[in-house]
Design a protein around this motif. Structure first.
Motif, short mmCIF file in Angstrom:
data_model
loop_
_atom_site.label_atom_id
_atom_site.label_comp_id
_atom_site.label_asym_id
_atom_site.label_seq_id
_atom_site.Cartn_x
_atom_site.Cartn_y
_atom_site.Cartn_z
N GLU A 76 12.81 -4.32 50.77
CA GLU A 76 11.54 -4.15 51.47
C GLU A 76 11.48 -2.82 52.21
O GLU A 76 10.47 -2.15 52.24
CB GLU A 76 11.32 -5.32 52.44
N PRO A 120 5.48 -7.08 52.24
CA PRO A 120 4.35 -6.48 51.52
C PRO A 120 4.76 -5.48 50.44
O PRO A 120 4.11 -5.42 49.40
CB PRO A 120 3.55 -5.79 52.63
N LYS A 121 5.84 -4.74 50.67
CA LYS A 121 6.23 -3.73 49.66
C LYS A 121 6.74 -4.40 48.39
O LYS A 121 6.35 -4.02 47.29
CB LYS A 121 7.30 -2.81 50.23
N GLY A 124 3.73 -6.12 46.74
CA GLY A 124 2.78 -5.16 46.20
C GLY A 124 3.29 -4.57 44.89
O GLY A 124 2.56 -4.45 43.91
N LYS A 125 4.57 -4.21 44.90
CA LYS A 125 5.19 -3.61 43.72
C LYS A 125 5.17 -4.60 42.55
O LYS A 125 4.84 -4.25 41.42
CB LYS A 125 6.63 -3.21 44.06
N ARG A 128 1.62 -4.98 41.20
CA ARG A 128 1.20 -3.72 40.58
C ARG A 128 1.77 -3.62 39.16
O ARG A 128 1.08 -3.28 38.22
CB ARG A 128 1.67 -2.52 41.41
N GLU A 133 -4.41 -7.61 40.56
CA GLU A 133 -4.81 -7.17 41.89
C GLU A 133 -4.83 -8.35 42.86
O GLU A 133 -5.42 -9.40 42.56
CB GLU A 133 -6.18 -6.51 41.83
N LYS A 135 -4.73 -9.42 47.37
CA LYS A 135 -4.91 -8.89 48.72
C LYS A 135 -3.74 -9.38 49.56
O LYS A 135 -3.51 -10.58 49.67
CB LYS A 135 -6.24 -9.38 49.29
N ILE A 136 -2.98 -8.43 50.10
CA ILE A 136 -1.78 -8.81 50.84
C ILE A 136 -2.06 -8.80 52.34
O ILE A 136 -2.53 -7.81 52.89
CB ILE A 136 -0.60 -7.87 50.48
N GLU A 138 -0.19 -8.89 55.74
CA GLU A 138 1.16 -8.74 56.28
C GLU A 138 1.31 -9.50 57.60
O GLU A 138 0.52 -9.33 58.52
CB GLU A 138 1.48 -7.26 56.51
#
Ligand code: ATP
Ligand code: MG
Length: 285
Positions: A76, A120-121, A124-125, A128, A133, A135-136, A138
């Motif tokens: 992360e 989130p990282k 998100g990764k 992606r 798509e 919506k995160i 945090e």
């Protein structure tokens, strides 16, 4: 003399295990009053007690030379550190979970959905790369309540037994990653500190090798020794000592916990007697 600086979690799920690992490596640490920093009594080491979130940054900057934390935090934080060794404790998984009553239809289920997480990282990764798509949202903690209070449609969090999910009306939809505690190090250690890290690693590996293994001693008639040797390969090969009783020998070897009972049953069937099983503290290969 140089001291190697190790960062471990101040208080949390990793603290006790991290200190226990140092103890198993013969390093005496006393931190009765929970200071920020302490010095080992019999090894050139300084121990820094930090929040696990901060450890990657401290190690990247070289404030600490090495650190113990969950792989999840390493991924992360995306700091420039080296993962030196997996430690085999604090195993957990990072999973996506959704309300129990929902019908899960595969990853596409999450398209356009709001997902609450402290990672989130990583999340998100992941999405992606899947081309989905989402919506995160945090959150710092208590992620599991996010769906109940209407903040999110699903969550992405650490799961070990799954009981927290059940208590919050959630079900696990997808496991994304598996994590365990690791030892990380700064990218550019001085030669003196590298040497200390090697010493520490040698001890950690000896401890890890001994985990999940047992020392076994037994008596057997000489006629069945070849069969027993085949079953008990040991580190190099088993030791065989003659008994005072003619025609019998004592066999010493190492076995894995995983196939422990099968091996014991087989040994008995072959005619082994007086089987002793002893825990192994350290093992140097
Ligand atoms: P800090 O206050 O230091 O930031 P924290 O609340 O972020 O602590 P803990 O809950 O103590 O973190 O968890 C520390 C690490 O232990 C996690 O990052 C993860 O690697 C691991 N871990 C967390 N939950 C579990 C679990 N249920 N089972 C096993 N390992 C876990
Ligand atoms: Mg934390």
């Amino acid at each position: 003399m140089d001291k190697i600086k190790i960062a471990i979690q101040k208080s949390g799920r990793l603290s006790e295990k991290s200190l226990e690992l140092l103890t198993e490596c013969g390093i005496k640490v006393s931190n009765g009053d929970r200071k920020l920093k302490t010095t080992a009594r019999n090894f050139p080491m300084e121990i820094l007690f930090l929040r696990d979130d901060d450890i990657p940054q401290y190690v990247e900057q070289g404030v600490a030379d090495i650190g113990i934390l969950g792989e999840n935090e390493v991924w992360e934080k995306e700091k420039d550190v080296t993962v030196v060794e997996k430690l085999g404790f604090s195993n957990c998984r990072l999973s996506l979970a959704i309300p129990r009553e929902e019908v899960y239809t595969g990853l596409d289920y999450f398209r356009g959905k709001r997902i609450a997480t402290s990672y989130p990282k990583i999340l998100g990764k992941f999405f992606r790369e899947k081309g989905i798509e989402v919506k995160i949202e945090e959150l710092g903690g208590s992620v599991e309540i996010a769906t109940g209070i209407g903040l999110a449609d699903g969550i992405f969090d650490i799961v070990s037994t799954g009981s927290t999910l059940i208590m919050n009306g959630l079900k696990e939809a997808e496991t994304i990653l598996r994590s365990e505690a690791v030892l990380i190090s700064h990218k550019n250690l001085t030669p003196a500190i590298s040497l200390l890290l090697d010493q520490l690693l040698f001890r950690i590996k000896a401890y890890k090798e001994g985990q999940g293994k047992k020392y076994v001693l037994l008596n057997a008639p000489n006629a069945v020794l070849p069969d027993i040797v085949r079953l008990l390969p040991g580190m190099r090969s088993p030791s065989i000592l003659p008994l005072a009783d003619e025609g019998w020998s004592s066999v010493h070897s190492v076995i894995c916990d995983d196939d422990f009972w099968e091996v014991i049953d087989e040994l008995k069937r072959m005619g082994a007697e007086g089987i002793l099983v002893i825990p192994i503290e350290k093992m140097i290969l």
